[in-house]
Design a protein around this motif. Structure first.
Motif, mmCIF file in Angstrom:
data_model
loop_
_atom_site.group_PDB
_atom_site.id
_atom_site.type_symbol
_atom_site.label_atom_id
_atom_site.label_comp_id
_atom_site.label_asym_id
_atom_site.label_seq_id
_atom_site.Cartn_x
_atom_site.Cartn_y
_atom_site.Cartn_z
ATOM 1 N N ALA A 146 -1.337 14.833 -1.631
ATOM 2 C CA ALA A 146 -1.452 14.390 -3.320
ATOM 3 C C ALA A 146 -2.727 13.240 -3.179
ATOM 4 O O ALA A 146 -2.804 12.792 -2.162
ATOM 5 C CB ALA A 146 -0.126 13.881 -3.856
ATOM 6 N N ASN A 147 -3.413 13.089 -4.291
ATOM 7 C CA ASN A 147 -4.231 12.047 -4.378
ATOM 8 C C ASN A 147 -3.591 10.673 -4.148
ATOM 9 O O ASN A 147 -4.113 9.785 -3.422
ATOM 10 C CB ASN A 147 -4.964 12.270 -5.780
ATOM 11 N N GLU A 148 -2.315 10.526 -4.858
ATOM 12 C CA GLU A 148 -1.560 9.266 -4.638
ATOM 13 C C GLU A 148 -0.420 9.529 -3.699
ATOM 14 O O GLU A 148 0.510 10.496 -4.171
ATOM 15 C CB GLU A 148 -1.227 8.577 -5.804
ATOM 16 N N LEU A 149 -0.326 8.916 -2.688
ATOM 17 C CA LEU A 149 0.745 9.103 -1.653
ATOM 18 C C LEU A 149 2.172 8.158 -2.164
ATOM 19 O O LEU A 149 2.022 7.009 -2.376
ATOM 20 C CB LEU A 149 0.461 8.933 -0.155
ATOM 21 N N PRO A 150 3.219 8.633 -1.974
ATOM 22 C CA PRO A 150 4.350 7.894 -1.848
ATOM 23 C C PRO A 150 4.393 6.412 -1.117
ATOM 24 O O PRO A 150 3.698 6.595 -0.267
ATOM 25 C CB PRO A 150 5.540 8.679 -1.426
ATOM 26 N N ALA A 151 4.857 5.482 -1.503
ATOM 27 C CA ALA A 151 4.707 4.168 -1.254
ATOM 28 C C ALA A 151 5.712 4.238 0.211
ATOM 29 O O ALA A 151 6.847 4.816 0.293
ATOM 30 C CB ALA A 151 5.220 3.111 -1.949
ATOM 31 N N SER A 152 5.324 3.549 1.293
ATOM 32 C CA SER A 152 6.039 3.665 2.643
ATOM 33 C C SER A 152 7.542 3.027 2.539
ATOM 34 O O SER A 152 8.289 3.115 3.081
ATOM 35 C CB SER A 152 5.206 3.148 3.776
ATOM 36 N N GLU A 153 7.349 1.933 1.413
ATOM 37 C CA GLU A 153 8.724 1.248 1.302
ATOM 38 C C GLU A 153 9.033 0.956 -0.142
ATOM 39 O O GLU A 153 8.032 1.007 -0.791
ATOM 40 C CB GLU A 153 8.552 -0.264 2.182
ATOM 41 N N GLY A 154 10.510 0.673 -0.289
ATOM 42 C CA GLY A 154 10.584 0.490 -1.781
ATOM 43 C C GLY A 154 11.367 1.349 -2.648
ATOM 44 O O GLY A 154 10.659 2.187 -3.189
ATOM 45 N N GLY A 155 12.841 1.184 -2.779
ATOM 46 C CA GLY A 155 13.314 2.217 -4.022
ATOM 47 C C GLY A 155 13.477 3.584 -3.383
ATOM 48 O O GLY A 155 13.138 4.116 -2.151
ATOM 49 N N SER A 156 13.993 4.296 -4.502
ATOM 50 C CA SER A 156 14.388 5.570 -3.939
ATOM 51 C C SER A 156 13.066 6.671 -3.887
ATOM 52 O O SER A 156 13.087 7.950 -3.602
ATOM 53 C CB SER A 156 15.363 6.246 -5.152
ATOM 54 N N ASN A 157 12.011 6.255 -4.321
ATOM 55 C CA ASN A 157 10.700 6.872 -4.250
ATOM 56 C C ASN A 157 9.893 6.648 -3.016
ATOM 57 O O ASN A 157 8.653 6.750 -2.964
ATOM 58 C CB ASN A 157 10.094 6.775 -5.513
ATOM 59 N N SER A 158 10.519 5.697 -2.118
ATOM 60 C CA SER A 158 9.712 5.357 -0.761
ATOM 61 C C SER A 158 9.670 6.622 -0.026
ATOM 62 O O SER A 158 10.260 7.475 -0.133
ATOM 63 C CB SER A 158 10.403 4.255 -0.062
ATOM 64 N N LEU A 159 8.681 6.569 0.974
ATOM 65 C CA LEU A 159 8.509 7.736 1.688
ATOM 66 C C LEU A 159 9.411 8.278 2.512
ATOM 67 O O LEU A 159 9.892 9.511 2.345
ATOM 68 C CB LEU A 159 7.293 7.074 2.787
ATOM 69 N N ASN A 160 10.349 7.489 3.270
ATOM 70 C CA ASN A 160 11.353 8.017 4.077
ATOM 71 C C ASN A 160 12.641 8.395 3.127
ATOM 72 O O ASN A 160 13.062 9.625 3.403
ATOM 73 C CB ASN A 160 12.094 6.696 4.969
#
Length: 384
Positions: A146-160
């Motif tokens: 995607a143009n904007e990737l998920p953040a690597s850290e933070g909350g339920s929408n973090s990368l992991n």
């Protein structure tokens, strides 16, 4: 990565001073490779496991008649190549040994953005391709392209956490949409243990012998492939099926766009998924083609927001869609001749190496593959 918002380059593993660079391949060098592939020359050496039949009632699900995603306690086995007892039985049958997920990662590598690594062991005239035991190799990526990737850290929408959620959804959806009618193959699931309390997932393993032709010496590939389910067509003929789930996670102001649009604008939603997850979709497609699956079934799953702060996020199935793997490959502009050409080049590079242990490493956010020679005990110390 012009025009992309990338929060942090996540590294799959870290090279050390005793890693020796052997080969470097830029994606631009392999994007035009071509190897015609005669599918009729594939042979099934061993087929084992038990499949359950797809429940066609799930094809009638709509946004107005959604179903909650149910949690399954079934066992899923993610066994690497050299830990597979049947691969060991077949060691005299070929030159290159791998699983479908490992091959699919290599064959679709120009679409990948995140970092990954594969262990390569050169033993005489043979190559064994493995994943690391402690890696995230089997976790699904989310919005990797995607143009904007998920953040690597933070909350339920973090990368992991998004990767864990997508993997959880896929496992559960693939088992929920089945009937308990079973198709048994000649041999049982090789990874079952009498001490396991939970029942195994519906899965068949097909160990396939695949000729790797092309310029230079011909090689034989032995690949363990997986199929998720079986179904019947209108003529009553059995068809093998792989089942995957696309999941909506980025709810705008708590509202699901898929709930509003899936029934009437499914094509637009799928097009967006093709753009944002083109690597994941390509890997699923390649794995299905390697396995000889007749059908590729997608479920559309979204989040069900908790009614109170104490509840966890649930999920709902909003619909399904079915494709023939080769036709879907064309739809996502996946050139299988190029994919085979990429694999052949990687095999050729590895066959030129001396006996030993190597790591095939994809640089994070860069279109570069590197092959490092590593000490024989690399990664093993972590498990002691």
């Amino acid at each position: 990565c012009t025009g992309r918002i990338f929060h942090q380059a996540v590294v799959s593993t870290q090279s050390t001073g005793d890693w020796e660079l052997q080969v470097e391949i830029e994606f631009s060098q392999i994007s035009k490779l071509h190897l015609s592939y005669p599918e009729k020359d594939i042979t099934n050496l061993v087929e084992c496991g038990t499949l359950e039949h797809y429940d066609k009632r799930y094809d009638r699900i709509t946004t107005k008649a959604e179903r909650p995603l149910q949690i399954s306690n079934r066992l899923f086995h993610y066994v690497s190549t050299t830990d597979d007892p049947i691969i060991r039985e077949l060691v005299k049958e070929g030159h290159v040994f791998a699983t479908d997920s490992i091959l699919a990662t290599i064959m679709t590598c120009p679409r990948s953005y995140y970092s990954w690594d594969i262990i390569i062991q050169r033993v005489g005239s043979r190559l064994f391709l493995d994943k690391r035991d402690d890696s995230d190799f089997d976790l699904l990526t989310v919005n990797e392209t995607a143009n904007e990737l998920p953040a690597s850290e933070g909350g339920s929408n973090s990368l992991n956490k998004l990767s864990l959620e997508a993997t959880f959804i896929n496992q559960n959806f693939s088992q929920q949409c089945l009937k308990r009618e079973q198709k048994h193959f000649k041999r049982p699931n090789p990874f079952l243990n009498d001490e396991d309390d939970n029942e195994p997932s519906s899965v068949a393993y097909r160990y396939r012998k695949i000729p790797l032709a092309g310029p230079g010496e011909p090689y034989t590939l032995i690949c363990r492939t997986e199929v998720d389910a079986v179904t019947t067509n209108a003529s009553g003929e059995e068809q093998l099926m792989n089942i995957k789930a696309l999941n909506e996670w980025d709810l705008k102001a708590g509202a699901s766009e898929w709930r509003q649009k899936l029934d009437t604008q499914r094509g637009d939603i799928l097009t967006t998924e093709m753009k944002n997850n083109k690597c994941k979709l390509a890997k699923w497609t390649v794995s299905s083609i390697l396995a000889g699956a007749d059908l590729l079934k997608f479920g559309y799953v979204t989040r069900s927001m908790p009614r109170s702060s104490g509840e966890s996020i649930g999920h709902s199935i909003l619909g399904t869609q079915q494709f023939y793997p080769k036709q879907f490959a064309a739809q996502i502009s996946l050139d299988m001749n190029n994919a085979w050409g990429i694999l052949r080049v990687i095999v050729d590079k590895c066959m030129q190496l001396k006996d030993g242990k190597y790591v095939l490493y994809k640089e994070p956010s860069k279109g570069v593959l590197r092959i490092y020679k590593v000490p024989l005990n690399t990664f093993e110390e972590d498990n002691e």
